[in-house]
Each structure stands twice: as C-alpha cells, then as structure tokens.
Scaffold this active site. Structure first.
Site, PDB file in Angstrom:
ATOM      1  N   PHE A   1       0.813  -1.225   0.000  1.00 31.39           N
ATOM      2  CA  PHE A   1       0.000   0.000   0.000  1.00 31.39           C
ATOM      3  C   PHE A   1       0.840   1.265   0.000  1.00 31.39           C
ATOM      4  CE2 PHE A   1       0.697  -0.509   4.616  1.00 31.39           C
ATOM      5  CZ  PHE A   1       1.025   0.788   4.986  1.00 31.39           C
TER       6      PHE A   1
ATOM      7  N   LYS B   1      -1.346  -7.722  -8.725  1.00 29.99           N
ATOM      8  CA  LYS B   1      -2.289  -7.709  -7.607  1.00 29.99           C
ATOM      9  C   LYS B   1      -1.818  -6.623  -6.643  1.00 29.99           C
ATOM     10  CE  LYS B   1      -3.185  -8.580  -3.851  1.00 29.99           C
ATOM     11  NZ  LYS B   1      -3.674  -7.624  -2.760  1.00 29.99           N
TER      12      LYS B   1
ATOM     13  N   GLU C   1      -5.172  -3.767  -1.764  1.00 34.00           N
ATOM     14  CA  GLU C   1      -6.594  -3.427  -1.795  1.00 34.00           C
ATOM     15  C   GLU C   1      -6.900  -2.161  -0.996  1.00 34.00           C
ATOM     16  OE1 GLU C   1      -6.049  -6.430   1.570  1.00 34.00           O
ATOM     17  OE2 GLU C   1      -5.165  -5.921  -0.371  1.00 34.00           O
TER      18      GLU C   1
ATOM     19  N   SER D   1       5.849  -6.867   3.957  1.00 33.49           N
ATOM     20  CA  SER D   1       6.451  -7.162   5.255  1.00 33.49           C
ATOM     21  C   SER D   1       7.224  -8.471   5.211  1.00 33.49           C
ATOM     22  CB  SER D   1       5.360  -7.241   6.330  1.00 33.49           C
ATOM     23  OG  SER D   1       4.545  -8.393   6.113  1.00 33.49           O
TER      24      SER D   1
ATOM     25  N   CYS E   1       9.796   1.283   3.392  1.00 28.95           N
ATOM     26  CA  CYS E   1      10.761   0.286   3.852  1.00 28.95           C
ATOM     27  C   CYS E   1      12.178   0.819   3.872  1.00 28.95           C
ATOM     28  CB  CYS E   1      10.675  -0.983   2.997  1.00 28.95           C
ATOM     29  SG  CYS E   1      11.226  -0.742   1.285  1.00 28.95           S
TER      30      CYS E   1
ATOM     31  N   GLU F   1       9.429  -3.658  12.967  1.00 29.48           N
ATOM     32  CA  GLU F   1       9.278  -2.624  11.948  1.00 29.48           C
ATOM     33  C   GLU F   1       7.964  -1.889  12.234  1.00 29.48           C
ATOM     34  OE1 GLU F   1       9.518  -2.073   7.117  1.00 29.48           O
ATOM     35  OE2 GLU F   1       8.509  -3.848   7.905  1.00 29.48           O
TER      36      GLU F   1
END
Length: 500
Positions: A150, A174, A177, A227, A282, A383
């Site tokens: 995201f 993909k 969402e 992640s 990240c 994280e």
C-alpha cells in the site's frame, strides 16, 4: 457516492463477480470513499488466461515493437503525473509532492525499460572449436505476477511490470486493496500507449487472490514487496509451486552518526528519512545510532526540527506529512510509543495525541522521538512503519556497526561522517544491501538494483536494474557447428569430442 474499482483484464474493465468487496478510505477524513472488488480464484484464473493468450504473440514480438509502446507509455505517464499523484493522495494520504516523487521514481524504471535493447544483448564466442560458435541469449519466462504494497501504489508496480513486459513477458498485478485506483490508471494508460490486450492485467483482492497466483500453474514467477512475514510466506509457497520468486521484506534501517559528523546535516537527514511519507516506507530510517558524546546534542537538533513539521491533509500544499493509511495501523504505531517508557526509553516527543482541526476522524499521528532505546524493546525490534524514530547510543564505531549487524534486517543503512576512511570501512563491513554515505535514504537509481540482505529479501534477485532483467528472463546457451561447404561429411565418431 462511493466509487467502485473493478479489475482490468484483457485490455478492459471487468466487473468483479465474487460478491466480496473491500473498503477504501480517505485517510485524512476516515470516510469510506471507494469499494474495491476482491477477486475469487476463478477471476484470477481469468486474468492469468488473458495473460497467457497474450504471451503467444507478445513473447515473440520484436524489441522495436516493445520499446515503441514503452516510449509512448512514458510520455503518457509524464502527462498524467498529477492525476496519478491525486489518486495516491486520496487513498494513501501522502502529501501531493511526495506522491509526485513516487511517480517520478517509477518513471525511472519505465525509462530503463525503454532501453531494454541494450539490456537484452547476448554474448557470442566464435571459433571455440573448429567452426563451432557458442552464443548466450536471454528469453522471457511467460506469465509473471506482481504483488505490491500500500505504501507506494504506483512506484512499486512500476518497479516490476515495465521491465517484465519489456523482456517479453505478460503480467498480472495484484496491488494493495487499501489504495487500488492508481494501479488501474497505470494499466489504462499502458493500453492507450498501444500495449496489446492481456499483456498487463490488474486483479484486486486479498489472500484468496494472492494464493491463487502463488499456486497457479501458468504463473512462472512472482515479485513481491511487503512485510517480512508475508515475504517469507510468498517465497515459501511460490517456490514450493515451482516458481521463480523475488520477495522483498521489511526493514529496520539504521543511521550511524560518528562524532565528527556535521550534526546539523545529520539531524536534517534523520528527520527527512524518519518522518517522510509518515514513516510508511521500507527505506525509512527508524533507528539512529549516536556514537560517543554527541547523542544529547543530536537528539536536541532532531527534536527542534521535528516539532516544526506541519501535519495535515495530503492535498493541502502547506502540509509536510499526511495521515497513516488506516485507523488500525495508526493505533498499532501509537502502541509502540505509549509502551516505550515502560521498556526503558526516554520519550522525547510523543505524537500519539495529534489531531488536525476539521479532520478529527482522520488517521492522524504526530512525530514521535524515542531516546536511549534498548535493543530488546519492542520499538526497536519491530518494523513500526510509522513516524517513530528510535535513538540508540554506542561508545565506539565498532560497537555501532556490531549493533547494526546484529539486526535480523538488512535492507538499507547510512553513515554520517567526515572521515573517508571510516566511511569506506562501513560500506564494506555493514551487513545491508543498500548503503548511504552522508545519504540517509540510499534507494538506487533505476539502472542499479534495489534489494536488501538477511530478513529483508527472500530469493536471489534484487528488483529492477540488471537483477530485474535477469529475474524476468532465463538464459540459454546455443552451440552451433556448420560444416564447411568444401568438406564432405566425416562420418560417425564415437570418441571424446575434440575441442582443439
């Protein structure tokens, strides 16, 4: 009225048929603005089938045809920068200037793909034996898939599919969402640029869609950014199904500040790298390691700068940091700050109570700064993926490097110093895939590859750059021998091949 986001399959919008929908919120207001179709396994199969059918011709298309489309695509993306950025801001929440920067970094990879003719040049050795030549070539894999996060809904997809399709593959994306609209616009613009139907497809969904891609027999490779726990799952599952995998995981990026560093420059860098994009990246610096006696002064300089950052809606030109993606994520980030003191940290700034006038239901959190953080605390080990900066203390350079190398993550790291010898030692000794010297966020340019070490990467290939080209192609070596027309056939020889 709530907007609806459907899939993009075979060059057109395809309405979702699973009956499952996901909510998409405006992070600045907390209001649900969009619903996104969540694909069933059958809908994923439809997208893969469209990609497989398109590969029959795209996989053998000329490099000239592919690059002509990509040049047109680059021009369209450039013309629609603001529109793409507006979608990112509306669904992710980041400020408009940051969203524009995301689009610009994605465009770097499109530009790299435009020059794919150079990247795909093979090798040839002539006369390795009498009239024997050996050539090495690279060919596409077929249908490949990308599963993206995201935090960069345009940039990370553009790290994947432009190179993949330039190499002759077809692609099923993909996206997250949580902010799906940018991916659809990217696909629509590719179609306008002349990309044949089915070469780039977008299916929205959750774990059902992910698992369908990981298990699909017609998907040859999977790229992932997200992640570490999910990256491990992606790598394990896709590999077990015989697929090539690059799965980029999480991070805990450290910035080592030596006593000789320019502390003003280091503080500026720490604030930019820790709190930019609300810490939802990240490559954010989430741990500063202060060496020697500079810790107190450095913390004070960071605090002074952090307190001046203006937080507000991403579409407000005066905002420097926006909200977090969801209320649940905001609450999770806040929990690390509220629990820090009990685990030994000194809470210098606590942003957990921050609100924005007129946007009280937004997913707001202020900037938090934790000092004297221990390596066994939750705020250090995990994280956080939010605007929380931890400061740790080390007595020596060696202690600081050892602390960094003991982390299970190895995505990116940085050192701030005026000492070239120390910087050289650091770049060789630190265990991370990307290193900055007086550069806080060492994200490589498009023609170098992005990727970490240890629990930050699963698979052998980094993303984009030369590694990206190698990931989306496979090598083939061809050995040929043509008899000289003046010679008659020599007959059968069962002996060992003569190379000399």
């Amino acid at each position: 009225m709530t907007k609806t986001v459907h899939h993009w399959i075979g060059g057109k919008t395809v309405e979702g048929t699973s009956g499952n929908w996901g909510p998409v919120t405006d992070p600045a207001t907390g209001a649900v603005t969009t619903r996104v179709a969540l694909a069933s396994a059958g809908e994923v199969d439809t997208a893969v089938a469209a990609a497989k059918a398109a590969y029959a011709t795209w996989g053998t298309s000329s490099l000239a045809q592919r690059t002509a489309v990509l040049f047109q695509y680059r021009a369209l993306l450039d013309a629609h920068r603001d529109e793409i950025a507006d979608l990112i801001t509306a669904e992710h929440g980041k400020v408009h200037s940051d969203a524009l920067g995301e689009v610009a970094r994605g465009l770097e990879i499109v530009e790299l793909a435009c020059g794919i003719t150079v990247q795909l040049k093979g090798e040839l050795s002539t006369q390795v034996s009498n009239r024997v030549d050996v050539a090495a070539i690279r060919q596409p894999l077929g249908v490949v898939a990308g599963i993206t996060p995201f935090n960069f809904p345009a940039m990370v997809p553009m790290w994947m599919f432009p190179l993949a399709i330039a190499c002759g593959n077809t692609f099923v994306l993909k996206p997250s969402e949580k902010d799906p609209s940018a991916a659809n616009l990217l696909a629509e613009l590719a179609s306008q640029a002349g990309l044949p139907d089915g070469v780039l497809n977008v299916v929205h969904g959750d774990k059902v869609a992910v698992d369908a891609l990981l298990e699909h027999p017609d998907v040859a490779a999977v790229s992932f950014v997200g992640s570490t726990p999910i990256a491990k799952y992606i790598h394990t599952t896709a590999s077990a199904n015989g697929k090539r995998v690059q799965a980029l995981g999480g991070a805990k990026n450290h910035m080592l500040v030596l006593p000789d560093a320019d502390l003003d420059a280091a503080a500026d860098a720490a604030v930019s790298a820790a709190y930019g994009s609300a810490g939802e990246r990240c490559m954010a610096i989430s741990a500063v390691v202060a060496v020697g006696a500079i810790g107190d002064e450095l913390v004070q300089k960071i605090r002074e700068r952090a307190e001046k950052i203006k937080i507000g809606p991403g579409n407000d030109p005066t905002s420097e940091m926006g909200p977090l993606i969801t209320a649940a994520h905001r609450d999770k980030v806040a929990s690390y700050v509220t629990g820090a003191a009990a685990q030994g940290a000194e809470v210098v700034l606590d942003g957990t109570g921050h609100t924005v006038d007129g946007y009280e239901n937004g997913h707001w959190i202020g900037l938090s700064l934790l000092d004297k953080v221990s390596t066994d605390s939750d705020a250090y080990r995990d994280e956080i993926f939010g605007p929380v900066l931890c400061v740790l203390r080390a007595d020596t350079y060696e202690e600081g490097v050892r602390l960094i190398n003991d982390s299970p993550f190895g995505n990116g790291t940085a050192i701030f110093t005026r000492d070239g010898g120390a910087a050289r030692r650091f770049q060789l000794e630190v265990q991370a895939g990307m290193v900055g010297v007086n550069v806080p966020i060492p994200v490589p340019v498009g023609y170098h590859s992005f990727g970490g070490w240890k629990d930050s990467l699963f698979g052998d290939h980094h993303i984009y750059g030369n590694d990206g080209v190698h990931f989306y192609t496979r090598g083939k070596v061809v050995t040929t021998r043509w008899p000289d027309p003046s010679e008659a056939p020599v007959g059968v020889d069962l002996g060992f091949p003569r190379n000399h």
